[in-house]
Design a protein around this motif. Structure first.
Motif, PDB file in Angstrom:
ATOM      1  N   UNK A   1       4.247  10.121  -7.164  1.00  0.00           N
ATOM      2  CA  UNK A   1       5.230  10.400  -8.214  1.00  0.00           C
ATOM      3  C   UNK A   1       4.541  10.675  -9.540  1.00  0.00           C
ATOM      4  N   UNK A   2       3.501   9.919  -9.867  1.00  0.00           N
ATOM      5  CA  UNK A   2       2.740  10.152 -11.104  1.00  0.00           C
ATOM      6  C   UNK A   2       2.111  11.532 -11.064  1.00  0.00           C
ATOM      7  N   UNK A   3       1.503  11.885  -9.927  1.00  0.00           N
ATOM      8  CA  UNK A   3       0.886  13.212  -9.803  1.00  0.00           C
ATOM      9  C   UNK A   3       1.934  14.311  -9.940  1.00  0.00           C
ATOM     10  N   UNK A   4       3.115  14.114  -9.354  1.00  0.00           N
ATOM     11  CA  UNK A   4       4.189  15.110  -9.462  1.00  0.00           C
ATOM     12  C   UNK A   4       4.643  15.270 -10.904  1.00  0.00           C
TER      13      UNK A   4
ATOM     14  N   UNK B   1       0.838  -1.209   0.000  1.00  0.00           N
ATOM     15  CA  UNK B   1       0.000   0.000   0.000  1.00  0.00           C
ATOM     16  C   UNK B   1       0.869   1.253   0.000  1.00  0.00           C
ATOM     17  N   UNK B   2       1.958   1.243   0.775  1.00  0.00           N
ATOM     18  CA  UNK B   2       2.872   2.394   0.814  1.00  0.00           C
ATOM     19  C   UNK B   2       3.538   2.610  -0.541  1.00  0.00           C
ATOM     20  N   UNK B   3       3.953   1.510  -1.190  1.00  0.00           N
ATOM     21  CA  UNK B   3       4.583   1.626  -2.499  1.00  0.00           C
ATOM     22  C   UNK B   3       3.597   2.155  -3.536  1.00  0.00           C
ATOM     23  N   UNK B   4       2.361   1.714  -3.469  1.00  0.00           N
ATOM     24  CA  UNK B   4       1.339   2.205  -4.394  1.00  0.00           C
ATOM     25  C   UNK B   4       1.081   3.691  -4.165  1.00  0.00           C
TER      26      UNK B   4
END
Length: 103
Positions: free
Chosen positions: A90-93, A81-84
């Motif tokens: 990162x995708x949002x950034x 869950x933390x990795x997701x």
């Protein structure tokens, strides 16, 4: 030896307690302390103290192994869950960077 199977669903209020009086008993109370139902696992009086300890150690090992497997699974799920969540951040950034024209 009897052949039997029973399934009881445990809740967080489950209570487990033991007695070492004349015949040692392990009480499992799925609905909490002195709840409406319980399981009593009793050792016969003919067993030696060494045999009683061996039985208790067998229970201890089984429950400890069960607990450790549950802890490990919870840790794996938290890690996933933390990795997701980190990947989503990162995708949002990256999207914000792209949409902001910084690329």
């Amino acid at each position: 030896m009897s052949s039997y199977s029973i399934t009881i669903f445990l809740e967080p209020r489950t209570n487990v307690r033991g007695s070492s009086l004349a015949n040692p008993v392990l009480y499992i109370e799925p609905d909490g302390w002195h709840g409406p139902g319980n399981i009593a696992l009793q050792m016969p009086s003919k067993l030696s103290h060494d045999d009683r300890v061996k039985i208790a150690e067998t229970f201890l090992k089984g429950v400890t192994d069960w607990r450790n497997a549950i802890v490990e699974e919870a840790a794996r799920e938290r890690t996933a869950a933390d990795e997701l969540a980190a990947a989503r951040e990162e995708i949002a950034r990256l999207k914000a960077e792209r949409d902001g024209g910084d690329a």
